[in-house]
Design an enzyme around this catalytic site. Structure first.
Site, PDB file in Angstrom:
ATOM      1  N   THR C  53       0.871  -1.178   0.000  1.00  0.00           N
ATOM      2  CA  THR C  53       0.000   0.000   0.000  1.00  0.00           C
ATOM      3  C   THR C  53       0.907   1.227   0.000  1.00  0.00           C
ATOM      4  OG1 THR C  53      -1.850   1.135   1.057  1.00  0.00           O
ATOM      5  CG2 THR C  53      -0.393  -0.131   2.527  1.00  0.00           C
ATOM      6  N   GLU C  54       0.632   2.153  -0.907  1.00  0.00           N
ATOM      7  CA  GLU C  54       1.613   3.198  -1.222  1.00  0.00           C
ATOM      8  C   GLU C  54       1.844   4.179  -0.079  1.00  0.00           C
ATOM      9  OE1 GLU C  54      -1.167   2.564  -3.005  1.00  0.00           O
ATOM     10  OE2 GLU C  54      -2.097   4.407  -3.751  1.00  0.00           O
ATOM     11  N   ASN C  55       0.987   4.121   0.949  1.00  0.00           N
ATOM     12  CA  ASN C  55       1.239   4.984   2.101  1.00  0.00           C
ATOM     13  C   ASN C  55       2.247   4.382   3.072  1.00  0.00           C
ATOM     14  OD1 ASN C  55      -1.015   3.175   2.429  1.00  0.00           O
ATOM     15  ND2 ASN C  55      -1.371   4.082   4.428  1.00  0.00           N
ATOM     16  N   SER C  95       8.443   4.264  -0.920  1.00  0.00           N
ATOM     17  CA  SER C  95       7.259   3.551  -1.393  1.00  0.00           C
ATOM     18  C   SER C  95       7.090   3.722  -2.898  1.00  0.00           C
ATOM     19  CB  SER C  95       6.020   4.078  -0.667  1.00  0.00           C
ATOM     20  OG  SER C  95       4.894   3.319  -1.022  1.00  0.00           O
TER      21      SER C  95
END
Lengths: 219, 237, 219, 237
Positions: C53-55, C95
């Protein structure tokens, strides 16, 4: 130019001490290999200075005691070091973020030559057949970090190292802020080189005689 | 199931091919994956382009790889160190190519290769011989040099501990180029002193996420390069 | 184009299952917000898939049990998630190194429109007065990550979403690899759109009727 | 002596001036330094340019700063979220500027600002409206867009623990933009749940080295934005 080296002037330790006096409390400092490393030993009591070594350590401490050396805890000169409480390790891209991004306050370097406009040559003599090796020197001088050069005033052969124009390949143009030699402390300003302090027994003329670039006196 | 653990350095480096671009971690001996390099010497791949900060010491590790004439070209920042004899000799004889890159630019080019950034601008080397022939450009009145990303076919990296996903942690200043080299190769091969169970590495303290690693091999007691050099050992022994 | 939505075809769960079947063991996968999130529930037994998840989390696990939610452990859709053993946290630049550097293998996204050449529009309807919001969608499609689109075949109003040319602002050009709808699985190839699989009770012509772009059949 | 610990959020944000560029960490509420933002509202600085991934929720934190008309311009990737009411309203009325940046490009621009890289090339947004007016360039046959670094006068960041040197560790996905924003501001101001002694943070696990941090303030029980929003609280209360 001038014949034998004379015994007057500051010792190497005294040169390091002079540079150390110009490092304010709380500074983040990168020390080049060789003579610059001595500066850490002369920071006045009461000042807390954090040393950065570009191979990935902020908070470098002194040489370890014998038997405590760790081949995976070294400085940029590949010498054994220690880490102080509050130190941290990081990778090379993050390390040069600290340098290129101007987070380091002061860098102390050696020099082959410094010019009258603060150009620095300290990575290659340009001699044919020499193996060029640059390391992190060009990165250290590229930003707005204050650059202190610590160096003997002349070469072993008595040739001036502070020159009108560098003849060796440059590390960076107009990058040096202050030069600490055995004879004097010299500031590089927009208006040229200014002698800020003379070693005991040394006159302005003594220094100018051993310098290729024109020197000035603060009025 | 994901299991990146291989049985031996020999198996780990099996696919490295002639002409490959290989990144090798380490700053001096700290972080240099000496067992992987020796396995690569045994394996025989040649005409390699090697990207590494230095060129090795004595006649072991990277210096031995060069001595066996497996390296066509070095991309590095500091090819001469106190005990570096092999590279200078070959270089003076014109038998090996050198691309000299300032250390921070080398690091940033590798990081860019891993991050999908093809090129960037840096103030480093402006006005010096190392900027000659390179595009320069002004931003806000200052000059910068354009530099291209570096990518590799393989990275050889040393770390302290790994798990079967390829998550890594390093030891002190042996971290140096390891994390960025892991990101910049098609195949990243790692030697780890320890193999841990999944979850043994606190997820807050993983330095290299496993996604950047393909192959892990356990080398619990890696050789110390400086000792081998002091004893004048030569690989293969 | 076509009137009311029909009851034939795959359910949303079945669409997610079809996409999940195309995710190989050992893949690193980023799931977009909404329908794509369902895919995680259908990965076949025996396959180990790692979710990004890009966060800032690799190794995202399922929704936490009630009472176990942590407002500092969320996914890109700002929903509560968990972390599996072997997970790791990292900052946003790292990320997107995973994304832009093509380390992620597969990304499953929703769509407003997909064109016959695989152009994707999924971030803005371009309507006047709408607040544009792009998030990470453009980064996810910019590299060589395989892009799966999961979407109903037509809008609620029955308008085709697979169109000759997108009329909405693009997220990326020529980026989609496969489209999973309630009617069919459609591969985007250099030679156009190819129907790989039809939902039960659906014919090729049924699909083409509800599609603005030209469809092809594998021979 | 180095001691970056300040007594209160109010003292920490004292020097933020009208017209300043301010980065604010967080992804949604995770990592959002709500007490620092509230102190900034009390302090009164206006005409700010704020760089943050979102625009806040309800009428607390960043949304409250915007509601008080202190923000001239937002630079962000996702200005509308489920509970984001304030920004959309002002934006529709033309009362606030927006620079919309893809999330990965936003992160890389911030990282570049901290790393002394003035500009870089990225494949993200090529062929889309967000690349319009931007320079594009081919490398190895693919198109890329040039993007400029983002730098700030101040960064406001939330973390889990800090020491007096400013070394930081974060909590889970609340890390997000914090570490890169710390590097990209002239003055970085951090709220930490815990203040630790020097050496209590393992030097291998420091996420933000203290060199990137100027001011640390302890906020041991930060407000939970989602709870405040659910209660429809408005700052100042």
């Amino acid at each position: 130019m001038v014949g034998k080296e004379e015994k007057k002037g500051w010792s190497v330790g005294q040169m390091a001490q002079k540079a150390a006096l110009d490092i304010p409390d709380g500074s983040y400092v990168n020390l080049g290999i060789g003579m610059p490393e001595l500066v850490a030993g002369y920071v006045p009591e009461g000042r807390e200075v954090i040393y950065h070594t570009e191979n990935g350590l902020l908070g470098m401490g002194p040489t370890p005691e014998e038997g405590q050396e760790d081949p995976e805890l070294i400085n940029a000169g590949k010498k054994y070091v220690t880490a102080i409480p509050g130190a941290c390790y990081f990778h090379h891209a993050d390390s040069f973020t600290m340098i290129r991004g101007n987070h380091i306050d002061i860098c102390v370097l050696g020099a082959y030559q410094v010019s009258g406009h603060g150009d620095l040559a300290n990575w290659s003599t340009g001699a044919p057949g020499a193996i060029p090796a640059v390391g992190g020197a060009m990165d250290l001088v590229a930003g707005d970090i204050r650059i202190f050069v610590i160096s003997r005033h002349t070469t072993k052969e008595g040739e001036p190292k502070i020159v009108q124009e560098c003849t060796y390949p440059l590390t960076g143009k107009n990058v040096v802020n202050t030069i600490y030699t055995d004879l004097a402390i010299i500031d590089v300003t927009d208006k040229g080189l200014f002698v800020r302090e003379l070693a005991p027994g040394i006159t302005f003329d003594d220094v100018q005689k051993r310098t290729d670039a024109k020197l000035n006196q603060y009025s | 199931m994901i299991n990146k653990i291989f049985a031996s350095p020999a198996e780990a480096v099996e696919d490295i091919f002639d002409g490959a671009v290989v990144m090798i971690s380490g700053f001096g001996e700290a972080g240099s994956p000496i067992e992987l390099i020796h396995a690569l010497i045994d394996q025989g791949a040649k005409d390699l382009t090697v990207i590494s900060n230095n060129t090795g010491s004595g006649h072991v590790g990277l210096a031995a790889l060069i001595a066996h004439r497996r390296v066509k070209k070095m991309i590095c920042s500091f090819p001469r160190t106190a005990n570096s004899k092999v590279f200078p000799e070959l270089y003076k004889n014109g038998e090996i190519e050198l691309e000299l890159v300032p250390q921070g630019t080398l690091a940033e080019r590798i990081r860019s290769g891993g991050a999908g950034i093809p090129a960037f601008y840096t103030p480093t080397s402006v006005g010096t011989p190392l900027a000659e022939g390179k595009e320069t450009r002004e931003f806000k009145g200052r000059s910068y040099v354009m530099q291209h990303a570096l990518e590799a076919d393989f990275s050889l990296v040393k770390c302290k501990a790994a798990d079967r996903y390829g998550n890594l942690v390093y030891n002190k200043t042996a971290r140096n180029f390891g994390p960025i080299m892991c990101t910049a190769a098609k195949t990243t091969i790692v030697q780890a002193k320890q193999i841990l169970e999944l979850g043994d590495i606190d997820p807050e303290t993983v330095v290299t996420p496993g996604i950047f690693v393909n192959i892990v091999v356990k080398v619990s007691k890696p050789a110390e390069e400086s000792k081998l050099v002091a004893e004048d050992r030569r690989y293969p022994w």
